[in-house]
Design an enzyme around this catalytic site. Structure first.
Site, PDB file in Angstrom:
ATOM      1  N   ASP A 101       0.879  -1.172   0.000  1.00 23.33           N
ATOM      2  CA  ASP A 101       0.000   0.000   0.000  1.00 23.33           C
ATOM      3  C   ASP A 101       0.916   1.221   0.000  1.00 23.33           C
ATOM      4  O   ASP A 101       1.518   1.550   1.016  1.00 23.33           O
ATOM      5  CB  ASP A 101      -0.890  -0.036   1.255  1.00 23.33           C
ATOM      6  CG  ASP A 101      -1.750   1.211   1.406  1.00 23.33           C
ATOM      7  OD1 ASP A 101      -1.681   2.095   0.524  1.00 23.33           O
ATOM      8  OD2 ASP A 101      -2.493   1.305   2.407  1.00 23.33           O
TER       9      ASP A 101
ATOM     10  N   LYS B  70       2.797  11.285  -3.222  1.00 25.46           N
ATOM     11  CA  LYS B  70       1.732  10.674  -4.018  1.00 25.46           C
ATOM     12  C   LYS B  70       0.870  11.741  -4.688  1.00 25.46           C
ATOM     13  O   LYS B  70       0.304  11.515  -5.757  1.00 25.46           O
ATOM     14  CB  LYS B  70       0.890   9.795  -3.100  1.00 25.46           C
ATOM     15  CG  LYS B  70      -0.053   8.840  -3.806  1.00 25.46           C
ATOM     16  CD  LYS B  70      -0.654   7.908  -2.772  1.00 25.46           C
ATOM     17  CE  LYS B  70      -1.727   7.008  -3.328  1.00 25.46           C
ATOM     18  NZ  LYS B  70      -2.246   6.101  -2.275  1.00 25.46           N
TER      19      LYS B  70
ATOM     20  N   ASP C 146     -13.082   5.250   1.306  1.00 30.51           N
ATOM     21  CA  ASP C 146     -11.634   5.214   1.550  1.00 30.51           C
ATOM     22  C   ASP C 146     -11.063   6.628   1.521  1.00 30.51           C
ATOM     23  O   ASP C 146     -10.831   7.194   0.449  1.00 30.51           O
ATOM     24  CB  ASP C 146     -10.990   4.321   0.470  1.00 30.51           C
ATOM     25  CG  ASP C 146      -9.472   4.223   0.620  1.00 30.51           C
ATOM     26  OD1 ASP C 146      -8.901   4.875   1.515  1.00 30.51           O
ATOM     27  OD2 ASP C 146      -8.861   3.486  -0.174  1.00 30.51           O
TER      28      ASP C 146
ATOM     29  N   GLU D 192      -7.248   0.499  -4.375  1.00 31.05           N
ATOM     30  CA  GLU D 192      -7.241   0.408  -2.916  1.00 31.05           C
ATOM     31  C   GLU D 192      -8.580  -0.072  -2.340  1.00 31.05           C
ATOM     32  O   GLU D 192      -8.596  -0.978  -1.505  1.00 31.05           O
ATOM     33  CB  GLU D 192      -6.810   1.758  -2.312  1.00 31.05           C
ATOM     34  CG  GLU D 192      -5.325   2.010  -2.541  1.00 31.05           C
ATOM     35  CD  GLU D 192      -4.904   3.458  -2.371  1.00 31.05           C
ATOM     36  OE1 GLU D 192      -5.730   4.277  -1.931  1.00 31.05           O
ATOM     37  OE2 GLU D 192      -3.741   3.764  -2.694  1.00 31.05           O
TER      38      GLU D 192
END
Lengths: 633, 175
Positions: A25, A87, A206, A184
């Protein structure tokens, strides 16, 4: 996790056959690596027992970078060289990065993708991510005692093609073989679904450090089918920190801050946010470089108030995802909460109110994605135990389109199409003798090209000269199981394969790739060249084994001549594998692959025919029953 | 199994508009279990490529048969009639006028940022489509009246386009 598996007699996975695979992850704030051992998925901690790796890289002059907690430790003194939340920069141009004026970095605008100037030279977000992934790979290899055969890397479901490609590039630069890019929320649904034997429609909410995803899935007899997905790749826990940060500046009437002070206050803001999860108020105390002291108290009420619009912003994609799935709130059986930011009480409350049911928090929201990725990696690597027969069916999050006359977008592949998916479109020339044609591929839901993301410009050359409108150019858009687009074209009247030059709008330039390869060879702690040879040898061995077992099972489909050619291809490859020349191994792999492509097609035909030949009678019976009921419209 | 058979034959289903959605789902899943690239993650490039082509083919067939409008248009195509909403102007005038009025209403609601009205309109159009699908099923499967069915499919194509316009408007308002 209830994932103990007991192998049936005769099919036990002997320890030497177990292939080492991990799920990673790669998060905005923290990253994790997990694996499945003896049927049990678990996160691999570092040497000090810490499961998380902060997604932070500190670059140093003349020394290798440090990653994780050690990098964060240098944040206050050296903010410009400690890259966090990278990210948010993946697959982005500089103009797309919000709040960049309050960031301590020296950005460099490239022709497409941005990069950062550090004391160790210019770094692209792909390289920074690769440094994080390399750290996780080494952690896993040390813990598991061997080299990994591959990894499943997770990405936000709402990541576009450029962001996905950047993620895959980063994994490759980190020396990882990517088994699959996995969304994800889908990874979380897999971990949750297997653990709870869940059936029915579930939503996965999420909220990570920098991205928000909502996925609606139907879980039914081992099939995890994503019905729709939505989100915002610029919304996450970081934004809540930013709101607190702005509130502090206003409440304490602060003048413009130095980058060191700004970084310090942002850290205080994050700590206050986390404190508020279990308390009614949080103290914010900080001493600035000027000697000025900030001493404030942030209450839950104020925090809820200043972040109300952010919470509301997450519900818009939720509504749309439900509409896309053709469902209403009542159809949703449960809402799985994922990401550390979902711990905020106002999020829990808003999601509970929207879905009219209490959110599911029984899995650690910070680990569930990595665990799901590990479970899938284990399956994809071939460690399939009896009972492991689930299937993930995912979708493309954003529509793919082409620019047409007047800057409008023509949708080619609509959002929420199940992948892999392909569409072909025909084009023609508008001028006599025209030999080239330019196509502009965009991604997004808006009607104007300027409002969508430009993925790339494709140029078709070598079209045979004809009168205007006579050429028939068939362009095929293929999105693979990783959600990545490829484009091919051919002129159908002449059969000429038009060559395509891809200019990705936010991809890495050739110069950047050459520099990154050189850097990674210069600085790699492990021997990259030796590793590359090893990878080819492993790949070759896998191919030989796969073809051998295919020949045993379906060799009768081949003519003696075709079989002979495949056998000799295997012999050549086996000879090359003994040497250290990776180009020779690669060449033999390619030759063997092309020799076996017709065989692969024949085998798939047989597989599907065999599976369905026994079903005809059943089909007819069902059909009779359903037509008596009146069927469906 | 031939890669190039029609979508109905691919799933072993009768060539009818009325389909058993559960059976279609079941067949689709069974086929993806065999063909999906996740089953070939450790295979060579040749097998990976074949798997992607098959999985793509199965997805295309499933999406076509699952969506009633696409299924109807596909049945027409198999019967040799290629339908195109853009180029067909042979619709009754009153229907076209109604369509124009509805589209104007959508544009108006969009300018006025009337989300709730758009949502309501969305469900109304969907409801009307549902009735038309029932009529279409009877025309195609019971009466085999392709001429009337064609008219019905074209009307549904207009409505489907309207639905996606409402959807675009809602998306634009949310952005």
């Amino acid at each position: 996790m209830a994932l103990f598996q007991i192998a049936e007699p005769g099919e036990s996975a002997a320890p030497h056959q177990h292939k080492l695979a991990v799920g990673i992850d790669l998060g905005t704030t923290n990253s994790l690596v997990a694996t499945v051992k003896s049927g049990l998925a678990s996160v691999i901690p570092d040497a000090l027992g810490r499961p998380l790796l902060p997604s932070a890289v500190r670059y140093r002059d003349g020394e290798p970078p440090v990653v994780g907690y050690d990098a964060l430790a240098g944040q206050s003194s050296d903010p410009a060289n400690v890259v966090v939340s990278v990210k948010r920069f993946m697959g982005r141009s500089i103009d797309e990065v919000p709040y960049r004026e309050s960031m301590p970095y020296r950005f460099e605008a490239g022709p497409g993708a941005l990069s950062l100037k550090t004391v160790a030279g210019v770094k692209t977000p792909v390289e920074v991510s690769a440094d994080i992934l390399r750290e996780l790979r080494m952690r896993a290899e040390a813990a598991l005692g061997g080299e990994l055969v591959g990894a499943v890397i997770t990405a936000p479901a709402y990541f576009d093609d450029a962001q996905r490609q950047a993620t895959k590039d980063a994994a490759r630069f980190a020396g990882l073989s990517v088994l699959r890019l996995l969304n994800e929320p889908t990874a979380a649904a897999l971990a949750y679904g297997l653990d709870n034997a869940a059936e029915g429609v579930y939503a996965v909410y999420d909220l990570g450090g920098g991205t928000f995803d909502i996925s609606i899935l139907r879980l039914s007899r081992g099939v995890f089918e994503v019905l729709s997905t939505g989100g915002d790749s610029f919304l996450g826990g970081d934004d809540f920190d930013q709101r607190i940060f702005c509130w502090v500046i206003e409440a304490a009437k602060l003048k413009p801050l130095s980058s060191v002070d700004a970084r310090h206050l942002l850290t205080c803001a994050r700590e206050a946010k986390e404190f508020l999860t279990n308390h009614g108020a949080a103290p914010i105390v900080a001493r600035l470089g000027s000697g000025e002291v900030v001493d404030l108290e942030l209450t839950t009420e104020t925090f809820t108030e200043i972040t109300r619009t952010l919470v509301e912003k997450t519900l818009r994609p939720v509504r749309r995802a439900l509409r896309d799935a053709g469902l209403s709130v009542a159809d949703v059986k449960g809402v799985v909460m994922v990401g550390g930011a979902t711990r905020m009480p106002q999020i829990q409350r808003a999601v509970g109110e929207f879905f009219e049911k209490a959110p599911l928090n029984n899995l650690d929201p910070e680990k569930v994605v990595a665990l799901g990725a590990a479970i899938q990696a284990n399956l994809l690597a071939g460690n399939r135990a009896s009972g492991d027969d689930w299937l993930l069916l995912d979708v493309i999050p954003l529509s793919l389109g082409l620019e047409t006359m007047g800057g409008l977008v023509e949708r080619i592949i609509p959002r929420n199409s199940t992948i892999p998916v392909a569409r072909a479109q025909e084009f023609t020339t508008f001028r006599d003798g025209q030999t080239a044609l330019a196509l502009h591929v965009v991604q997004g839901e808006r009607e104007l090209v300027g409002d969508c993301r430009s993925l790339g410009r494709f140029e078709l050359r070598n079209i045979p000269p004809m009168v205007a409108g006579a050429a028939r150019i068939r362009v095929t858009f293929q999105v693979d199981a990783d959600g990545l687009l490829s484009v091919s074209a051919r002129e159908t009247t002449s059969g000429v394969e038009a060559s395509i030059a891809v200019k990705p709008s936010y991809g890495l330039s050739d110069d950047a790739i050459a520099r990154m390869l050189k850097d990674s060879l210069d600085h790699a702690k492990d021997d990259t060249a030796r590793r590359a040879v090893k990878e080819f040898q492993v790949e070759a061995q896998r191919l030989v084994e796969a073809i051998r077992s295919a020949l045993v099972a379906d060799g009768d489909l081949l003519s003696p001549d075709a079989r002979e050619r495949i056998e000799s291809g295997i012999a050549h490859l086996q000879a090359a594998m003994l040497g250290e020349d990776r180009h020779a191994i690669a060449r033999c792999i390619d030759e063997l692959e092309s020799e076996t492509s017709a065989f692969a097609a024949l085998r798939m035909d047989r597989t599907i025919r065999d599976a369905f030949s026994g079903k005809k009678i059943d089909a007819i019976e069902r059909e009779l029953v359903s037509s008596e009921k009146g069927g469906e419209t | 199994m031939d890669f190039n058979v029609d979508h109905f034959a691919l799933f072993g289903l009768p060539k009818k508009f009325r389909t058993d959605p559960d059976l279609l789902d079941k067949r689709y899943r069974e086929m993806q279990v065999l063909a999906h690239p996740d089953r070939y993650a450790g295979a060579g490039d040749a097998e990976k490529r074949v798997s992607m082509q098959w999985a793509t083919r199965v997805n295309e067939a499933y999406q076509t048969l699952k969506n009633p409008l696409r299924r109807a248009a596909y049945l027409m195509l198999l019967a040799g009639k290629k339908l195109d909403v853009e180029s067909n102007t042979a619709m009754p005038t009153e229907f076209l006028i109604e369509q124009m009025e509805w589209r104007e209403a959508v544009a108006e609601a969009r300018r006025a940022c009337a989300n709730t009205e758009l949502e309501q309109f969305y469900h109304r159009v969907k409801q009307q489509m549902k009735c038309r699908y029932e009529r279409l099923a009877s025309l195609l499967d019971d009466k085999a009246d392709t001429a009337l069915a064609e008219d019905e499919v074209l009307r549904l194509m207009f409505l489907d386009k309207l639905v996606s316009e409402i959807d675009d408007a809602l998306v634009a308002l949310e952005a």
